[in-house]
Design a protein around this motif. Sequence first.
Motif, PDB file in Angstrom:
ATOM      1  N   ARG A  32      43.530  11.594  41.379  1.00  0.00           N
ATOM      2  CA  ARG A  32      42.590  11.517  42.500  1.00  0.00           C
ATOM      3  C   ARG A  32      42.067  12.903  42.866  1.00  0.00           C
ATOM      4  O   ARG A  32      40.910  13.049  43.288  1.00  0.00           O
ATOM      5  CB  ARG A  32      43.279  10.879  43.713  1.00  0.00           C
ATOM      6  CG  ARG A  32      42.362  10.640  44.901  1.00  0.00           C
ATOM      7  CD  ARG A  32      41.236   9.673  44.562  1.00  0.00           C
ATOM      8  NE  ARG A  32      40.414   9.356  45.721  1.00  0.00           N
ATOM      9  CZ  ARG A  32      39.369   8.541  45.702  1.00  0.00           C
ATOM     10  NH1 ARG A  32      39.019   7.941  44.569  1.00  0.00           N
ATOM     11  NH2 ARG A  32      38.666   8.310  46.787  1.00  0.00           N
ATOM     12  N   ASN A  33      42.913  13.928  42.685  1.00  0.00           N
ATOM     13  CA  ASN A  33      42.465  15.283  42.980  1.00  0.00           C
ATOM     14  C   ASN A  33      41.302  15.703  42.083  1.00  0.00           C
ATOM     15  O   ASN A  33      40.487  16.536  42.475  1.00  0.00           O
ATOM     16  CB  ASN A  33      43.626  16.273  42.826  1.00  0.00           C
ATOM     17  CG  ASN A  33      44.533  16.275  44.045  1.00  0.00           C
ATOM     18  OD1 ASN A  33      44.116  15.867  45.139  1.00  0.00           O
ATOM     19  ND2 ASN A  33      45.770  16.711  43.868  1.00  0.00           N
ATOM     20  N   ARG A  34      41.226  15.127  40.911  1.00  0.00           N
ATOM     21  CA  ARG A  34      40.084  15.410  40.046  1.00  0.00           C
ATOM     22  C   ARG A  34      38.785  14.900  40.679  1.00  0.00           C
ATOM     23  O   ARG A  34      37.762  15.572  40.671  1.00  0.00           O
ATOM     24  CB  ARG A  34      40.257  14.729  38.678  1.00  0.00           C
ATOM     25  CG  ARG A  34      41.229  15.430  37.775  1.00  0.00           C
ATOM     26  CD  ARG A  34      41.216  14.795  36.427  1.00  0.00           C
ATOM     27  NE  ARG A  34      41.554  15.794  35.421  1.00  0.00           N
ATOM     28  CZ  ARG A  34      41.652  15.536  34.146  1.00  0.00           C
ATOM     29  NH1 ARG A  34      41.429  14.330  33.699  1.00  0.00           N
ATOM     30  NH2 ARG A  34      41.969  16.489  33.294  1.00  0.00           N
ATOM     31  N   TRP A  35      38.851  13.673  41.188  1.00  0.00           N
ATOM     32  CA  TRP A  35      37.675  13.110  41.855  1.00  0.00           C
ATOM     33  C   TRP A  35      37.309  13.954  43.078  1.00  0.00           C
ATOM     34  O   TRP A  35      36.133  14.230  43.315  1.00  0.00           O
ATOM     35  CB  TRP A  35      37.972  11.667  42.271  1.00  0.00           C
ATOM     36  CG  TRP A  35      36.850  11.027  43.027  1.00  0.00           C
ATOM     37  CD1 TRP A  35      35.762  10.384  42.508  1.00  0.00           C
ATOM     38  CD2 TRP A  35      36.688  10.987  44.452  1.00  0.00           C
ATOM     39  NE1 TRP A  35      34.941   9.936  43.505  1.00  0.00           N
ATOM     40  CE2 TRP A  35      35.481  10.297  44.718  1.00  0.00           C
ATOM     41  CE3 TRP A  35      37.432  11.463  45.528  1.00  0.00           C
ATOM     42  CZ2 TRP A  35      35.016  10.067  46.011  1.00  0.00           C
ATOM     43  CZ3 TRP A  35      36.972  11.234  46.807  1.00  0.00           C
ATOM     44  CH2 TRP A  35      35.782  10.555  47.046  1.00  0.00           C
ATOM     45  N   VAL A 252      32.425  17.478  24.671  1.00  0.00           N
ATOM     46  CA  VAL A 252      33.000  18.748  25.112  1.00  0.00           C
ATOM     47  C   VAL A 252      33.125  18.763  26.635  1.00  0.00           C
ATOM     48  O   VAL A 252      34.158  19.151  27.196  1.00  0.00           O
ATOM     49  CB  VAL A 252      32.157  19.943  24.619  1.00  0.00           C
ATOM     50  CG1 VAL A 252      32.583  21.235  25.314  1.00  0.00           C
ATOM     51  CG2 VAL A 252      32.294  20.096  23.108  1.00  0.00           C
ATOM     52  N   ALA A 253      32.072  18.310  27.320  1.00  0.00           N
ATOM     53  CA  ALA A 253      32.101  18.270  28.791  1.00  0.00           C
ATOM     54  C   ALA A 253      33.178  17.310  29.287  1.00  0.00           C
ATOM     55  O   ALA A 253      33.904  17.598  30.249  1.00  0.00           O
ATOM     56  CB  ALA A 253      30.736  17.863  29.328  1.00  0.00           C
ATOM     57  N   LEU A 254      33.313  16.157  28.618  1.00  0.00           N
ATOM     58  CA  LEU A 254      34.327  15.172  29.009  1.00  0.00           C
ATOM     59  C   LEU A 254      35.737  15.728  28.811  1.00  0.00           C
ATOM     60  O   LEU A 254      36.613  15.547  29.666  1.00  0.00           O
ATOM     61  CB  LEU A 254      34.149  13.886  28.195  1.00  0.00           C
ATOM     62  CG  LEU A 254      35.071  12.712  28.543  1.00  0.00           C
ATOM     63  CD1 LEU A 254      34.824  12.228  29.968  1.00  0.00           C
ATOM     64  CD2 LEU A 254      34.893  11.568  27.558  1.00  0.00           C
ATOM     65  N   ALA A 255      35.958  16.404  27.693  1.00  0.00           N
ATOM     66  CA  ALA A 255      37.269  16.997  27.432  1.00  0.00           C
ATOM     67  C   ALA A 255      37.601  18.069  28.466  1.00  0.00           C
ATOM     68  O   ALA A 255      38.734  18.149  28.947  1.00  0.00           O
ATOM     69  CB  ALA A 255      37.309  17.581  26.024  1.00  0.00           C
ATOM     70  N   GLU A 256      36.611  18.881  28.815  1.00  0.00           N
ATOM     71  CA  GLU A 256      36.846  19.959  29.779  1.00  0.00           C
ATOM     72  C   GLU A 256      37.133  19.431  31.179  1.00  0.00           C
ATOM     73  O   GLU A 256      38.004  19.954  31.880  1.00  0.00           O
ATOM     74  CB  GLU A 256      35.630  20.883  29.827  1.00  0.00           C
ATOM     75  CG  GLU A 256      35.441  21.734  28.581  1.00  0.00           C
ATOM     76  CD  GLU A 256      34.226  22.641  28.685  1.00  0.00           C
ATOM     77  OE1 GLU A 256      34.186  23.651  27.977  1.00  0.00           O
ATOM     78  OE2 GLU A 256      33.304  22.324  29.476  1.00  0.00           O
ATOM     79  N   GLU A 257      36.414  18.412  31.595  1.00  0.00           N
ATOM     80  CA  GLU A 257      36.519  17.925  32.967  1.00  0.00           C
ATOM     81  C   GLU A 257      37.566  16.831  33.156  1.00  0.00           C
ATOM     82  O   GLU A 257      38.115  16.694  34.242  1.00  0.00           O
ATOM     83  CB  GLU A 257      35.151  17.390  33.428  1.00  0.00           C
ATOM     84  CG  GLU A 257      34.087  18.451  33.566  1.00  0.00           C
ATOM     85  CD  GLU A 257      34.410  19.429  34.679  1.00  0.00           C
ATOM     86  OE1 GLU A 257      34.840  18.991  35.753  1.00  0.00           O
ATOM     87  OE2 GLU A 257      34.248  20.646  34.459  1.00  0.00           O
ATOM     88  N   SER A 258      37.832  16.051  32.090  1.00  0.00           N
ATOM     89  CA  SER A 258      38.670  14.866  32.273  1.00  0.00           C
ATOM     90  C   SER A 258      39.801  14.745  31.271  1.00  0.00           C
ATOM     91  O   SER A 258      40.543  13.766  31.301  1.00  0.00           O
ATOM     92  CB  SER A 258      37.800  13.597  32.189  1.00  0.00           C
ATOM     93  OG  SER A 258      36.719  13.687  33.094  1.00  0.00           O
TER      94      SER A 258
END
Length: 454
Positions: A32-35, A252-258
């Motif tokens: 949840r902290n990611r969101w 790449v963006a998905l791997a970095e952020e999630s």
Amino acid sequence: MRDLTPRQIVAELDHDIVGQGDAKRAVAIALRNRWRRRQLPEDISAQVTPKNILLIGPTGVGKTEIARRLAKLVGAPFVKVEATKYTEVGYYGRDVESLVRDLVEAAIVLVRTSEREKVAEQAKTRAEQRLLDLLLPPRNNNQWVDPESPEAAEAAEKRQRSRDKMRARLEAGELEDREVEITLPGKNVAPVSILGAGNFEQMEMDLQNMFEKMMPKSSQTRTLTVAQARPLLVGMETDALIDGEKVNQSAVALAEESGIVFLDEIDKIAGDDGGGGGRGPDVSRQGVQRDLLPIVEGTTVTTKYGPVKTDHVLFFAAGAFHRSKPSDLMPELQGRFPIRVELNDLTREDFARILREPRASLIRQYQALLATEGITLEFTPDAIDAMAQLAHQVNQSTQNIGARRLHTILERVVEEISFDAPDRADKEVVIDGNFVRERLEELVKDEDLSRFIL
């Protein structure tokens, strides 16, 4: 990415994982902290780092399963690696940066799957058009005809009627056995590895990419039925509709952020190796920790899809810590796992719940497998309790391998039924407590035998 509240995440995990409430709450909050970070202004969000989690507990209690289910739940790229497979830079073995490359590859699969779903209908339409062209090739003659003449108009109209009839037959499935010739793109043969050691992985990938671009792509023509050719043509059209560069950038963006990385057996690299003079899998455990540290802290790793930052990748580390303790890890690495959760040993009641409650419990799996042979398999409540009791008893008297013990117990219980299933006249089988005890009790009593068989 699905934005779920911590309570929703725990509720979803409860469908598949029994107990371990503290661990579920910790991972739910971390997710949840990611969101929450994505809702912050850019200048603040860049400073908010993930709260990585150290899961402590014996094997088979759900550490890996919690992380895997969590990643699947939210659609995040997930990689599980054993810390023991890495060695310090300079030794033969895998480079720790390869885990980031594996994470990007997992993200590529997720993004490509999503893009394929978006263009699925368009690809199917284009594949049907190509099948139509193969069944009724375009007219090809060298005689020039005035396109404005009545003859040309009549020929075009006649040809359109023929195509419409052929299309109707194709859609009705009347031409599935008709043979067509299709040209399939070939694949380049990967160059033989010439660098060997894992620490040269990136250089080797760059060389392979260079060779692939230099070598001409071969193709092959095959004669297939319409039914066989259709999925191949749909796949080719799907790939043609997808923008590969866009997929790579999104991945790449998905791997970095999630991205979620699960470092298993981290307790095996805890502590000093006595000077680093040994050889084999235990070589320079401190060195592996030093190499892992920048990845977990946040660094930029070069991949064939471009640079990847690990600043916001969420790391889970797990270990039994039987012979070591978390404080044996380097202080800097300890500091990157601020949340520590101890998972509980499984009780007899936990084993019974694991057999009964999850959506894909072992009992449901065996019932589904034997249903393919027409067998209706039923376990009575006392049978489940007996298997849970025996699993718990063997775990206590021999090696504690957690819920994995149930795989062995159940296989022994249904072995004879599974073997006779195709030839069995009685298709309804009820397994009760007495049946379970008859199959297993002698093994359990003989401690030496149970050690090797159960």
